[in-house]
Design a protein around this motif. Structure first.
Motif, PDB file in Angstrom:
ATOM      1  N   ASN A 145      42.877  65.607 120.277  1.00  0.00           N
ATOM      2  CA  ASN A 145      41.478  65.980 120.010  1.00  0.00           C
ATOM      3  C   ASN A 145      40.597  64.777 119.721  1.00  0.00           C
ATOM      4  O   ASN A 145      39.463  64.697 120.175  1.00  0.00           O
ATOM      5  CB  ASN A 145      41.400  66.864 118.755  1.00  0.00           C
ATOM      6  CG  ASN A 145      41.776  68.299 119.031  1.00  0.00           C
ATOM      7  OD1 ASN A 145      41.759  68.738 120.177  1.00  0.00           O
ATOM      8  ND2 ASN A 145      42.116  69.026 117.990  1.00  0.00           N
ATOM      9  N   PRO A 175      41.566  74.599 126.692  1.00  0.00           N
ATOM     10  CA  PRO A 175      41.069  74.041 125.426  1.00  0.00           C
ATOM     11  C   PRO A 175      40.289  72.742 125.590  1.00  0.00           C
ATOM     12  O   PRO A 175      39.145  72.636 125.138  1.00  0.00           O
ATOM     13  CB  PRO A 175      42.363  73.828 124.625  1.00  0.00           C
ATOM     14  CG  PRO A 175      43.317  74.835 125.179  1.00  0.00           C
ATOM     15  CD  PRO A 175      43.000  74.879 126.647  1.00  0.00           C
ATOM     16  N   ARG A 176      40.882  71.758 126.256  1.00  0.00           N
ATOM     17  CA  ARG A 176      40.208  70.451 126.350  1.00  0.00           C
ATOM     18  C   ARG A 176      38.980  70.514 127.258  1.00  0.00           C
ATOM     19  O   ARG A 176      37.961  69.893 126.967  1.00  0.00           O
ATOM     20  CB  ARG A 176      41.188  69.395 126.859  1.00  0.00           C
ATOM     21  CG  ARG A 176      41.599  68.445 125.741  1.00  0.00           C
ATOM     22  CD  ARG A 176      42.656  67.473 126.177  1.00  0.00           C
ATOM     23  NE  ARG A 176      42.502  66.250 125.381  1.00  0.00           N
ATOM     24  CZ  ARG A 176      42.235  65.063 125.878  1.00  0.00           C
ATOM     25  NH1 ARG A 176      42.113  64.901 127.163  1.00  0.00           N
ATOM     26  NH2 ARG A 176      42.088  64.022 125.084  1.00  0.00           N
ATOM     27  N   ILE A 179      36.330  72.203 125.264  1.00  0.00           N
ATOM     28  CA  ILE A 179      35.771  71.310 124.231  1.00  0.00           C
ATOM     29  C   ILE A 179      34.730  70.394 124.861  1.00  0.00           C
ATOM     30  O   ILE A 179      33.605  70.265 124.372  1.00  0.00           O
ATOM     31  CB  ILE A 179      36.884  70.472 123.552  1.00  0.00           C
ATOM     32  CG1 ILE A 179      37.769  71.349 122.667  1.00  0.00           C
ATOM     33  CG2 ILE A 179      36.268  69.341 122.719  1.00  0.00           C
ATOM     34  CD1 ILE A 179      39.063  70.667 122.207  1.00  0.00           C
ATOM     35  N   ASN A 182      31.587  72.132 125.955  1.00  0.00           N
ATOM     36  CA  ASN A 182      30.745  72.466 124.803  1.00  0.00           C
ATOM     37  C   ASN A 182      30.165  71.220 124.141  1.00  0.00           C
ATOM     38  O   ASN A 182      29.068  71.276 123.571  1.00  0.00           O
ATOM     39  CB  ASN A 182      31.529  73.329 123.810  1.00  0.00           C
ATOM     40  CG  ASN A 182      31.585  74.770 124.273  1.00  0.00           C
ATOM     41  OD1 ASN A 182      30.609  75.501 124.163  1.00  0.00           O
ATOM     42  ND2 ASN A 182      32.703  75.169 124.857  1.00  0.00           N
TER      43      ASN A 182
END
Lengths: 197, 67
Positions: A145, A175-176, A179, A182
């Motif tokens: 992350n 997920p990545r 992320i 966003n």
């Protein structure tokens, strides 16, 4: 709180954001900007929804085989019908950049292929100098992350780790990709609304 | 010479260098880059001819696939 929220929503309604690409980055970024009530979105993609896209892109099983621009437009309308969405169902060529994105307040680069990314970025930097441009580079794989950052260079904002390239052993995953998409939407808000106090 | 490279100041030997020199010295071996010098885009075919001098502001972005 509600007063601030109302003022922010009124402010966002004034703006138009262009999104080049409706894959993992573009579809998720468009959803985020629609939820917060951006005034207008211009989306561009030539592809159709494929089953393999569903691991990260904002599409549904019943949209497989449909044009991504049409499917995304339908989803955005279900989320927030006040957002005016203009869709171009075609590959993006250098000569399209100015007519399609010239009037946008911010442009989001949400393409998959690095050569296409380069073409779009170079065209915008030379034909629309000074236009805020939010690009993504390095988002494949999982975990790590804290490697995901936003780097600012004048009017260009780079979201991602600038390292993790998509490949057979390094797939782009929800997920990545989500992320970074966003992060791009969040950067758009900061450009339009100013930094948070 | 001292230049601002990706928002950080760095010292280099000599009075000037080309973009190609900079990429070699810094080991920026990525095939796909977008480079701006003092806010202006420098295209790949200009890397050999574009000279960086003391005080210049250089931005190098690595482009990798995935989206």
């Amino acid at each position: 709180m509600s007063k601030i929220k109302g003022a922010m929503t009124d402010e966002l309604k004034k703006y138009c954001v262009g999104i080049a690409g409706c894959g993992g980055l573009g579809s998720n970024c468009a959803v985020a900007l629609s939820r917060v009530g951006i005034g207008r979105l211009i989306i561009v993609d030539y592809d159709v929804v494929n089953k393999s896209n569903l691991n990260r892109q904002y599409y549904f099983i019943d949209q497989i085989g449909r044009k991504k621009t049409a499917a995304l437009m339908e989803t955005l309308r279900r989320i927030n019908p006040d957002v005016r969405v203009t869709a171009y169902d075609r590959p993006l060529a250098p000569q399209d950049v100015l007519p399609v994105f010239g009037n946008c307040d911010v442009i989001v680069e949400a393409l998959d292929d690095r050569e296409m990314k380069r073409m779009l970025i170079e065209t915008i930097l030379s034909e629309l100098p000074g236009k805020p441009l939010v690009i993504a580079s390095g988002l494949a794989g999982w975990g790590n992350n804290n490697a995901l950052t936003t780097r600012t260079m004048d009017n260009v904002y780079v979201c991602g780790d600038e390292t993790s390239e998509a490949g057979d052993d390094m797939p782009p995953l929800a997920p990545r990709v989500g992320i970074v998409a966003n992060m791009q939407a969040n950067q758009v808000l900061e450009i339009l609304l100013g930094a948070m106090k | 010479m001292r230049i601002n490279l990706n928002n950080r100041y760095e010292e280099f030997e000599g009075e000037q260098m080309t973009i190609t020199d900079l990429l070699r010295i810094k080991n920026f071996s990525f095939r796909l880059l977008v480079i701006k010098v003092n806010g202006r885009l420098v295209r790949r075919e200009e890397y050999d001819m574009t000279v960086i001098r003391d005080g210049d502001r250089v931005a190098v972005v690595h482009l990798v696939s995935g989206g």
